[in-house]
Motif scaffolding. Structure first.
Motif, PDB file in Angstrom:
ATOM      1  N   VAL A 377       1.011  -1.124  -0.233  1.00 47.80           N
ATOM      2  CA  VAL A 377      -0.257   0.361  -0.300  1.00 47.80           C
ATOM      3  C   VAL A 377       1.303   0.774  -0.167  1.00 47.80           C
ATOM      4  CG1 VAL A 377      -1.734   1.644   0.880  1.00 47.80           C
ATOM      5  CG2 VAL A 377      -1.821  -1.491   1.041  1.00 47.80           C
ATOM      6  N   LEU A 378       1.237   1.461   1.008  1.00 47.69           N
ATOM      7  CA  LEU A 378       2.239   3.066   1.499  1.00 47.69           C
ATOM      8  C   LEU A 378       3.444   3.174  -0.130  1.00 47.69           C
ATOM      9  CD1 LEU A 378       2.491   3.395   5.193  1.00 47.69           C
ATOM     10  CD2 LEU A 378       0.522   4.566   3.164  1.00 47.69           C
ATOM     11  N   GLY A 379       4.151   1.835   0.627  1.00 52.42           N
ATOM     12  CA  GLY A 379       4.463   1.453  -1.201  1.00 52.42           C
ATOM     13  C   GLY A 379       4.378   1.950  -2.197  1.00 52.42           C
ATOM     14  N   ASP A 380       3.994   1.808  -2.380  1.00 54.23           N
ATOM     15  CA  ASP A 380       3.147   1.346  -3.605  1.00 54.23           C
ATOM     16  C   ASP A 380       2.179   2.765  -4.533  1.00 54.23           C
ATOM     17  OD1 ASP A 380       4.167  -0.759  -4.962  1.00 54.23           O
ATOM     18  OD2 ASP A 380       2.031  -2.214  -3.850  1.00 54.23           O
ATOM     19  N   LEU A 381       2.247   3.380  -3.819  1.00 53.83           N
ATOM     20  CA  LEU A 381       1.502   4.827  -3.832  1.00 53.83           C
ATOM     21  C   LEU A 381       3.551   5.859  -4.753  1.00 53.83           C
ATOM     22  CD1 LEU A 381       0.335   6.047  -0.075  1.00 53.83           C
ATOM     23  CD2 LEU A 381      -1.066   5.267  -2.043  1.00 53.83           C
ATOM     24  N   PRO A 382       2.355   6.507  -5.542  1.00 53.87           N
ATOM     25  CA  PRO A 382       3.432   7.327  -6.220  1.00 53.87           C
ATOM     26  C   PRO A 382       4.413   8.624  -5.360  1.00 53.87           C
ATOM     27  CG  PRO A 382       2.077   8.369  -6.964  1.00 53.87           C
ATOM     28  CD  PRO A 382       1.561   7.322  -5.697  1.00 53.87           C
ATOM     29  N   ILE A 383       5.877   8.570  -5.538  1.00 51.65           N
ATOM     30  CA  ILE A 383       6.068   9.521  -4.501  1.00 51.65           C
ATOM     31  C   ILE A 383       6.030  11.131  -5.509  1.00 51.65           C
ATOM     32  CG2 ILE A 383       8.777  11.075  -4.632  1.00 51.65           C
ATOM     33  CD1 ILE A 383      10.212   7.734  -3.993  1.00 51.65           C
ATOM     34  N   LEU A 384       6.237  12.386  -4.802  1.00 52.22           N
ATOM     35  CA  LEU A 384       5.463  13.510  -5.161  1.00 52.22           C
ATOM     36  C   LEU A 384       6.170  14.602  -5.198  1.00 52.22           C
ATOM     37  CD1 LEU A 384       2.226  12.992  -3.185  1.00 52.22           C
ATOM     38  CD2 LEU A 384       2.032  13.152  -5.293  1.00 52.22           C
ATOM     39  N   PRO A 385       6.254  15.339  -5.929  1.00 53.50           N
ATOM     40  CA  PRO A 385       7.234  16.414  -5.868  1.00 53.50           C
ATOM     41  C   PRO A 385       6.487  17.326  -4.933  1.00 53.50           C
ATOM     42  CG  PRO A 385       5.465  16.863  -8.008  1.00 53.50           C
ATOM     43  CD  PRO A 385       5.241  15.674  -6.869  1.00 53.50           C
ATOM     44  N   GLU A 386       7.754  18.811  -4.537  1.00 47.66           N
ATOM     45  CA  GLU A 386       7.255  20.015  -3.521  1.00 47.66           C
ATOM     46  C   GLU A 386       6.402  19.055  -1.936  1.00 47.66           C
ATOM     47  OE1 GLU A 386       4.774  22.640  -5.607  1.00 47.66           O
ATOM     48  OE2 GLU A 386       3.750  21.473  -7.150  1.00 47.66           O
ATOM     49  N   THR A 387       6.927  18.531  -2.045  1.00 46.67           N
ATOM     50  CA  THR A 387       7.140  17.274  -0.431  1.00 46.67           C
ATOM     51  C   THR A 387       8.497  17.710  -0.032  1.00 46.67           C
ATOM     52  OG1 THR A 387       7.348  14.985  -1.403  1.00 46.67           O
ATOM     53  CG2 THR A 387       5.402  15.899  -1.488  1.00 46.67           C
ATOM     54  N   TYR A 388       8.599  16.933   1.449  1.00 46.41           N
ATOM     55  CA  TYR A 388       9.438  16.892   1.940  1.00 46.41           C
ATOM     56  C   TYR A 388      10.328  15.344   2.446  1.00 46.41           C
ATOM     57  CZ  TYR A 388       9.099  22.015   3.119  1.00 46.41           C
ATOM     58  OH  TYR A 388       8.947  23.573   3.008  1.00 46.41           O
ATOM     59  N   TYR A 389      10.524  14.781   2.728  1.00 47.18           N
ATOM     60  CA  TYR A 389      11.000  13.655   3.088  1.00 47.18           C
ATOM     61  C   TYR A 389      12.285  13.638   4.001  1.00 47.18           C
ATOM     62  CZ  TYR A 389       8.581  11.041   0.144  1.00 47.18           C
ATOM     63  OH  TYR A 389       7.452   9.765  -0.232  1.00 47.18           O
ATOM     64  N   SER A 390      12.322  12.491   5.316  1.00 43.78           N
ATOM     65  CA  SER A 390      13.635  12.183   6.131  1.00 43.78           C
ATOM     66  C   SER A 390      14.045  11.174   5.319  1.00 43.78           C
ATOM     67  CB  SER A 390      12.406  11.619   7.208  1.00 43.78           C
ATOM     68  OG  SER A 390      12.505  12.481   7.971  1.00 43.78           O
ATOM     69  N   ILE A 391      15.010  10.926   5.197  1.00 40.28           N
ATOM     70  CA  ILE A 391      16.119  10.534   4.161  1.00 40.28           C
ATOM     71  C   ILE A 391      16.689   9.227   5.450  1.00 40.28           C
ATOM     72  CG2 ILE A 391      18.599   9.291   2.886  1.00 40.28           C
ATOM     73  CD1 ILE A 391      15.825  10.555   1.255  1.00 40.28           C
ATOM     74  N   GLU A 392      15.881   7.966   5.589  1.00 39.73           N
ATOM     75  CA  GLU A 392      16.109   7.658   7.177  1.00 39.73           C
ATOM     76  C   GLU A 392      16.835   6.165   6.670  1.00 39.73           C
ATOM     77  OE1 GLU A 392      14.030   6.369  11.767  1.00 39.73           O
ATOM     78  OE2 GLU A 392      12.942   6.824   9.856  1.00 39.73           O
ATOM     79  N   LEU A 393      18.099   5.855   7.363  1.00 43.83           N
ATOM     80  CA  LEU A 393      19.134   4.141   6.832  1.00 43.83           C
ATOM     81  C   LEU A 393      19.938   4.324   8.220  1.00 43.83           C
ATOM     82  CD1 LEU A 393      21.400   5.542   5.382  1.00 43.83           C
ATOM     83  CD2 LEU A 393      20.134   5.683   3.459  1.00 43.83           C
ATOM     84  N   PHE A 394      19.654   2.850   7.873  1.00 41.79           N
ATOM     85  CA  PHE A 394      21.763   2.282   8.425  1.00 41.79           C
ATOM     86  C   PHE A 394      22.711   1.824   7.880  1.00 41.79           C
ATOM     87  CE2 PHE A 394      18.922  -1.648  10.243  1.00 41.79           C
ATOM     88  CZ  PHE A 394      19.970  -1.963   9.649  1.00 41.79           C
TER      89      PHE A 394
END
Length: 453
Positions: A377-394
């Motif tokens: 569900v959430l992973g299958d949504l399109p990434i939208l422009p004009e947004t902010y993202y947290s690049i979270e990883l390890f």
């Protein structure tokens, strides 16, 4: 032979990318005061009005003529928090909002039309409005999977079914991307204040992870976490995420609950926290190192093995941003990023998310901790422009000095740039450890001596 050559090429690329960084801010961060509360409210209300003005075009995009929200005090629709007045803290009585497409007889009418009622008078007026508007498709926030589009409470749905009757209820529909796109989309004017918030976060980190705040063998990670909370009060911001400070060990997974360790020399520290102001949220994870020794025998930097681990997680950030393009799904970006990590022999995990109105905002995600390769569900949504993202990883990295493999967790916020057509770090990213120890005292002494000379 070809595979050997390829591995050699990817290794060279890996090394080159490691030195490409240069995104760590060169100057110390400064606390950035935000406007007084009254001025903030006026700014926020203008942002909200500008965002709401886009709803008719969103309705057209998603083939609807109306969007109906119905909520009661203490039982608000999730969307309420993105459309309310800055000085509203809940919905009054029963609050009904009807957004429309500004066409036919409704052209020029208030948008949304709003009723605050505890008598039942709203229903005949709403029915009369629907007669004039005559929408073919009315969106209700009833989605089962996406919270931003599923905020209509069961009791309010039952009331709507009774009061609107079959004629209008048959025209209602669930369209989750309407709410997702509205909440996720940020205005260009918001970035200036978001940048100020991010620099304040860095200023807190630089002060918190220093000898000014931490005394090894005395200060605990819990003490330090509460220092960050108190500093938020000083800066007149709040939080959606209590600061969680941990001593990083091979067995720990820092960030989820923090710890209650006494901080010692030689510790690697991790923090996960965010601040909230002007209906915007940040989310940041940084690493610090407590230098060993004092005087001439004191360390002046973190061990090389720890620095290599940090650079490896920096490279993972690069990989995600190289693959992250508007229109792609989060799962597509995740799959491509994991493939590139495999080519470069990097082991780690990605779990990036939108941020903005909420700490975990509306939009597509790239991985969860428990869903490292695919998110339904959430992973299958399109990434939208004009947004902010947290690049979270390890990144996992073997640290020779500790004879152990350690997770190097990082999180930085990015915003989409129309100018560069890429995601750009709002403040920068951590490429050097915050260092706690005697190097700071020596630097002060040297500065004092220089001044005297």
């Amino acid at each position: 032979m070809l595979s050997t050559i390829w591995l050699g090429v990817t290794s060279i690329i890996f090394i080159l990318n490691f030195v490409q960084g240069q995104l760590h801010p060169q100057n110390p961060a400064k606390y950035q005061p935000l406007p007084l509360l009254r001025e903030r409210a006026a700014i926020q209300n203008q942002w909200t009005a500008d965002r709401i003005s886009r709803i008719p075009s969103l309705l057209k995009k998603y083939n609807a003529q109306a969007w109906l929200l119905c909520q009661r005090e203490h039982a608000e629709d999730t969307l309420w928090w993105s459309i309310k007045n800055a000085t509203d803290y809940d919905a009054h009585r029963r609050t009904v909002l009807l957004f429309h497409d500004n066409k036919s007889s409704m052209a020029g009418a208030a948008n949304p039309l709003k009723w605050i009622d505890n008598t039942g008078d709203v229903w005949p007026e709403l029915l009369d409005t629907l007669e004039h508007l005559n929408p073919e498709r009315i969106i209700l926030n009833t989605d089962e999977d996406i919270s931003f589009a599923g905020g209509l409470h069961a009791g309010e749905l039952a009331v709507l079914q009774r009061e609107l009757g079959d004629r209008w209820m048959k025209k209602t529909a669930n369209e989750p991307m309407l709410a997702v796109e509205f909440v996720a989309t940020k205005l260009p004017e918001q970035l200036e204040y978001y940048q100020k918030m991010q620099e304040t976060v860095w200023a807190m980190l630089e002060e918190g992870f220093s000898s000014k705040t931490v005394e090894p063998s005395i200060t605990s990670t819990e003490d330090l976490g509460w220092w960050f909370r108190e500093q938020m009060q000083v800066q007149n911001v709040t939080t959606w995420n209590h600061p969680r400070v941990s001593v990083v060990t091979p067995k720990s997974f820092p960030g989820w609950e923090g710890s209650e360790n006494i901080i010692q020399e030689g510790d690697m520290l991790h923090i996960d926290f965010g601040i909230t102001a002007m209906q915007l949220n940040t989310d940041t994870q940084h690493l610090a190192y407590v230098l060993k020794g004092s005087g001439a025998e004191a360390e002046i930097d973190a061990p090389d093995g720890l620095k290599e681990g940090l650079r490896k997680s920096n490279r993972m950030q690069d990989i995600v941003l190289e693959n992250m393009r508007p229109g792609l799904t989060g799962n597509t970006v995740l799959r491509r990023s994991l493939h590139q990590m495999e080519l470069e022999e990097i082991d780690g995990q990605i779990y990036c998310h939108p941020i903005g109105d909420w700490g975990h905002d509306a939009g597509s995600v790239m991985g969860f901790i428990n869903l490292p390769q695919y998110v339904p569900v959430l992973g299958d949504l399109p990434i939208l422009p004009e947004t902010y993202y947290s690049i979270e990883l390890f990144a996992y990295h073997f640290v020779p000095e500790r004879n152990a493999t350690i997770r190097f967790l990082q999180e930085e916020n990015v915003a989409w740039s129309h100018k560069s057509q890429h995601w750009e770090f709002v403040r920068g990213r951590q490429e050097k450890f915050h260092l706690i120890g005697s190097h700071e005292k020596r630097a002060i002494t040297f500065s004092d001596q220089t001044t005297q000379l």
